[in-house]
Scaffold this motif. Structure first.
Motif, mmCIF file in Angstrom:
data_model
loop_
_atom_site.group_PDB
_atom_site.id
_atom_site.type_symbol
_atom_site.label_atom_id
_atom_site.label_comp_id
_atom_site.label_asym_id
_atom_site.label_seq_id
_atom_site.Cartn_x
_atom_site.Cartn_y
_atom_site.Cartn_z
ATOM 1 N N ARG A 3 0.823 -1.207 0.000
ATOM 2 C CA ARG A 3 0.000 0.000 0.000
ATOM 3 C C ARG A 3 0.857 1.257 0.000
ATOM 4 N N MET A 34 -3.920 12.736 0.037
ATOM 5 C CA MET A 34 -5.153 11.950 0.017
ATOM 6 C C MET A 34 -6.198 12.613 0.910
ATOM 7 N N CYS A 45 -5.489 3.397 2.105
ATOM 8 C CA CYS A 45 -4.347 3.707 1.234
ATOM 9 C C CYS A 45 -4.560 3.021 -0.109
ATOM 10 N N ARG A 46 -3.938 3.545 -1.130
ATOM 11 C CA ARG A 46 -4.135 2.940 -2.453
ATOM 12 C C ARG A 46 -3.137 1.795 -2.674
#
Length: 217
Positions: free
Chosen positions: A81, A87, A101-102
């Motif tokens: 992540r 963000m 989280c991406r």
């Protein structure tokens, strides 16, 4: 005349005992200082967040570094992540299990299922994943955040895993100040010092004896 010769062996025994006790104390302090490695923070491409039992402190330590302006990115290698300060859910995203989280564009499956790594300890796997993620994302510098006594082992692993041209630093979790002069009076620190010492020896043993292809490449 009264002879004092009979008292001399006791005197020598006390002196030798004091020297032994002092030597053991000095060795214990040096060991704790050796394990509790850390660098001064510096501006870097990312902060690497390493997993552990005291995770909330590690999370906050990483967030503190980002809030201080040392990096705009926090990577969690174990979960593949990437968290960024831009963000909308920052900094709440830097909380276990990091679902806000991406995901990074790195596939950890091959690394974690490779039978060559069956004896590899979790921290080693995280560092390998961190290396792969930095390569994929084109990052050249990072600060690893973990518990104080964990940092020396992370550095030892990183020194053998990362190739040249990458700058790495190491910082302890938030609000964790080890009692390096008196750690043997604190049960949690006794556990940390002893287990980390054993794990360093284990890592150096299997890294050398297995001849695994764990170097950069």
């Amino acid at each position: 005349m009264i002879s004092h010769a009979a008292g001399r062996p006791w005197r020598r025994t006390i002196i030798w005992f004091a020297l032994l006790a002092g030597s053991l104390y000095g060795a214990a302090v040096v060991l704790a200082w050796y394990l509790a490695y850390q660098d001064e923070p510096f501006p870097c491409d990312t902060i690497m967040l390493v997993m552990g039992g005291d995770q909330s402190r590690r999370d906050q330590g990483a967030v503190d570094l980002a809030a201080a302006g040392f990096s705009r990115k926090i990577i969690v290698p174990a979960y593949n992540r990437v968290c960024s300060t831009d963000m909308p859910n920052w900094p709440e995203s830097v909380r276990f299990p990091y679902q806000k989280c991406r995901p990074a564009n790195v596939n950890p499956t091959a690394l974690y299922t490779n039978t060559s790594y069956k004896n590899v300890e979790n921290t080693h796997l995280e560092v390998l994943m961190a290396r792969n993620m930095m390569k994929e994302l084109g990052l050249k510098s990072a600060i690893f955040v973990s518990s104080p006594y964990h940092l020396r082992r992370i550095k030892i692993i990183c020194d053998r895993v990362f190739e040249g041209g990458v700058r790495l630093g190491y910082r302890p979790s938030r609000d964790e100040n080890p009692h390096t002069w008196t750690w043997f009076f604190h049960w949690d620190e006794i556990r940390w010092v002893l287990t980390e010492s054993v794990k360093i020896i284990y890592f150096l043993y299997y890294y050398r004896s297995d001849h695994l292809s764990l170097r950069p490449g």
